[in-house]
Design an enzyme around this catalytic site. Structure first.
Site, short mmCIF file in Angstrom:
data_model
loop_
_atom_site.label_atom_id
_atom_site.label_comp_id
_atom_site.label_asym_id
_atom_site.label_seq_id
_atom_site.Cartn_x
_atom_site.Cartn_y
_atom_site.Cartn_z
N ASP B 34 13.23 25.78 -51.76
CA ASP B 34 14.62 26.03 -52.14
C ASP B 34 15.60 25.34 -51.19
O ASP B 34 16.65 24.85 -51.62
CB ASP B 34 14.89 27.54 -52.15
CG ASP B 34 14.36 28.22 -53.41
OD1 ASP B 34 13.75 27.53 -54.25
OD2 ASP B 34 14.55 29.44 -53.53
N GLY B 35 15.26 25.31 -49.91
CA GLY B 35 16.14 24.70 -48.92
C GLY B 35 16.39 23.23 -49.22
O GLY B 35 17.53 22.75 -49.16
N ASN B 108 24.70 28.21 -52.53
CA ASN B 108 24.25 29.56 -52.21
C ASN B 108 25.32 30.44 -51.56
O ASN B 108 25.79 31.39 -52.15
CB ASN B 108 23.05 29.51 -51.27
CG ASN B 108 21.73 29.69 -51.96
OD1 ASN B 108 21.68 29.73 -53.18
ND2 ASN B 108 20.66 29.80 -51.21
N ASP B 109 25.68 30.10 -50.33
CA ASP B 109 26.59 31.01 -49.63
C ASP B 109 27.34 30.37 -48.48
O ASP B 109 26.94 29.39 -47.90
CB ASP B 109 25.82 32.25 -49.12
CG ASP B 109 24.57 31.89 -48.34
OD1 ASP B 109 24.50 30.79 -47.76
OD2 ASP B 109 23.64 32.71 -48.33
N ARG B 119 29.40 41.40 -30.21
CA ARG B 119 28.94 42.47 -31.08
C ARG B 119 29.67 42.61 -32.40
O ARG B 119 29.07 42.78 -33.43
CB ARG B 119 28.88 43.82 -30.35
CG ARG B 119 27.50 44.38 -30.56
CD ARG B 119 27.14 45.61 -29.85
NE ARG B 119 25.67 45.66 -29.77
CZ ARG B 119 24.98 46.66 -29.35
NH1 ARG B 119 25.59 47.73 -28.92
NH2 ARG B 119 23.67 46.63 -29.32
N TYR B 151 20.35 35.30 -48.38
CA TYR B 151 20.76 36.08 -47.21
C TYR B 151 21.47 37.37 -47.62
O TYR B 151 21.25 38.44 -47.02
CB TYR B 151 21.68 35.21 -46.35
CG TYR B 151 21.97 35.72 -44.96
CD1 TYR B 151 21.20 36.72 -44.37
CD2 TYR B 151 22.99 35.17 -44.20
CE1 TYR B 151 21.47 37.16 -43.09
CE2 TYR B 151 23.25 35.60 -42.91
CZ TYR B 151 22.50 36.60 -42.36
OH TYR B 151 22.77 37.05 -41.10
N GLN B 208 22.85 25.57 -43.69
CA GLN B 208 22.44 24.24 -43.23
C GLN B 208 23.48 23.53 -42.37
O GLN B 208 23.14 22.81 -41.44
CB GLN B 208 22.05 23.39 -44.44
CG GLN B 208 20.87 24.03 -45.20
CD GLN B 208 20.45 23.26 -46.42
OE1 GLN B 208 21.19 22.49 -46.98
NE2 GLN B 208 19.21 23.48 -46.85
#
Lengths: 251, 251, 251, 251
Positions: B34-35, B108-109, B119, B151, B208
């Protein structure tokens, strides 16, 4: 005894360096939030001095006494009329090339976390010499009951009553959807070995100290020998703090 | 046409540089996971060339055709006898000091993520000029339906049928426990402003490409103008891939 | 000794009624799934007889020995060469009009559950005489560590190592989104009072025995005095069962 | 026009039966909570009359206008100066022995739910004639975007902007831990067949109407032909209601 930095602010003549306080004091008063108290707990270490946490802002899980309640609470302490909540701590060490290169004690949690760019960390996890699994996740939180209402809760960990003795292993955004938080006995010896070549992984101790991890590093975690002693509030119990902090009034 | 790097491996005489392929091809065949397909989708960009994804290892959400099915699939493609699954993409830009310093397209995102040591990140989020909330979290994922099984799913996001048009905003380990993934319309304009002084926050595009973010930066996200066209497998539908990848056989 | 019902099937001359077995046996062999073993654990009650669980179908959390491993396991048992895993049980009683109308012992969980038509149940929950909260939910699960991989897990409860001593309170579909599973000490006394007029609420014990609850009923839960003794498999440890049952191979 | 039951309370001479109101009115004013508004939406059905929801108690997702804002809002309505939020509804029918025995329209959700005693329901689910999976769970929620902040949210469903057109399928306490909420297109035809012999399963429509289900029954769900028209508040937008109801102030 007044800590040196604070003394300067207060124009107070006599002061003591922060890391000398626990040796000389019978009681440490912390004014601030949970973060301040946690760093003091690390300072107090194994000297068994009780800590009185006074919140200056909003109610904390560890600093449940307000400024208004401080003097009555102090008076009770001076009379020896107080109860202490004993909290288990963790001892975490890093093994690199068979050498223990770092040792830390924490009150809340030990966190393995990837940097922003990397996506998945592989963490081979062994409990009491038995293979548990290799977590593929953004990271892993090993938390005490005291720490269970901190970062672990945001990562879907359970709430654990702070006077219970156990550890919780909470994966952060696990790739394997059936990975769930796991509660193990307080005498469990947890060993986590980094299986990712990824060079952007860190170990964070109580959210305050950070160490860069390398491929092959092993983190060993077990209960610390001593406990942190917190002076309990008279007016509030743990469940009340929980209800207030988590807004359990109504939806 | 064979991509230059691959050509060298295959000792193939004629080769084309990867970014020239989409202009000359009528169909792009991607061998990999997929990547790899996602990076090719970025390369293809707005040229509307269909992509045939062949998985070399395990079944992927985007590469659902196996090596064994490749030649029959190719033959169908050459005869024009194939169906295409159109997937919406996102356009993400970064505004710094009122200037658009970067623009990217993703399949994707778009992910805002803090570094391992920091944090909490404060992200003021506005949708269609209306204030939504200021997320206090490890990060924020803006995902397409195609990206919802990536993700976002690990961060508790819902599965969204890939041919649906919408966006999902999924907070990563939110400090506010009532923050949940939010699905908004595909024509929504999302604007996220960094409110943390924290200097260790990154924007990651399709996992990526990474860009370091600064205090005050605004990320603008909306549907991209073009879509990625994926050649559909004959033998498998989306739900079958879902069942296999998520192991819905039995508990 | 062969149980009467089974004896008829086997055309076995001598048989014993199921509830007389524990008194006469030194070891109880259960052939079946986890459900069968749980019902036997209730039967064995406080007689301290170890139970050997053999799964006839798929691997169970409690029946981890396969049919093929049964004879070697039995031989070890006869030689006294076996290890036992001691599991804490719960004692649950129902108070109605100040009278204890029912008492049960369970190995897995005590569940309060609404009927299909009603929507929300109000359950005032007190732990060790301190008010915790009034859960507004579909129901509430009080689980042992052994039960943590059962219904509680489906309701987002944590996995708890079965030899740990503690209880977990897991709300089912809570209306208050910040209600999370809470782990308390094994000596905690939990008291839950029905605050809903709703006449369609049931108490279920180990998923097998059901009692209709009324407005004002109080359920009291604490650790039972005795434990269930399970013969441990030689070839499998708990984590292996966990990995197999929850499919932790890869996503 | 005043509804008959209310008219008696107000000692109002002229009254109309509740189900005759939609035919005669140009605007329906609902005083109450979200539940009341939902039942009115069912009454209004396909008559396309806008509904003005006024909350008498606490702020609702559907009744966002307070009593104090009612008269100014009504004045605007009378002048035709108002905006309407159109909400998609669902049409659910039950097929038994190949006959459609019931048809309902809902604004929020269609819920399949087991009784308190039964543990798992098997629900074979098909979307657009393609097999999705057989959910093994306490139940299943098919929700509109409007209903996504109701029961579905308690069962870990995502929040969906109410003006988006889609459906969400949310399993309740699924036995298969990788089952997650799935968002599908608004024109999807969902078909769920009861595979459990279990005689204690119910279909609930908007939490108000209930039908007992039998083994083999099929529930068919698709978008209803008409929509509910809600008069929008001037002073509040959807995100504000979300922040208030879900307490997104701070943790």
């Amino acid at each position: 005894l007044v800590e040196a930095h604070l003394a300067r602010h207060l124009k107070c003549k006599y002061s003591v360096r922060s890391h000398d306080i626990p040796d000389q004091a019978d009681l440490v008063v912390v004014l601030g939030g949970d973060g301040t108290l946690i760093s003091v707990a690390r300072l107090v270490g194994d000297r068994q001095v009780p800590i009185l946490g006074v919140n200056l802002g909003s109610l904390g899980f560890l600093t449940e006494i307000t400024l208004g309640e401080m003097y009555p609470a102090l008076e009770c302490c001076l009379l020896g009329d107080y109860e202490v909540s004993e909290r288990m701590m963790l001892r975490a060490s890093i093994l690199r090339d068979d050498k223990e290169i770092e040792v830390h004690q924490v009150l809340n949690d030990v966190v393995i976390n990837k940097g922003a760019m990397a996506r998945i960390v592989d963490m081979e996890t062994v409990v009491d010499d038995r293979y548990l699994t290799t977590f593929k996740a953004d990271g892993l939180i090993i938390s005490t009951p005291t720490g269970s209402t901190g970062y672990s809760l945001s990562a879907n960990g359970p709430i654990i009553h702070p006077e219970l003795d156990c550890l919780v292993i909470t994966p952060i955004c696990p790739h394997t959807l059936t990975n769930r938080p796991i509660v193990v006995a307080s005498d469990a010896r947890i060993s986590i070995t980094m299986q990712s070549q990824n060079e952007d992984i860190f170990l964070t101790l109580d959210g305050q100290v950070g160490v860069k991890l390398k491929y092959g590093d092993t983190i060993r975690i077990r209960r610390a020998e001593h406990r942190t002693k917190l002076v309990r509030s008279r007016s509030k119990d743990y469940f009340e703090v929980l209800r207030t902090k988590l807004k359990w009034g109504e939806r």
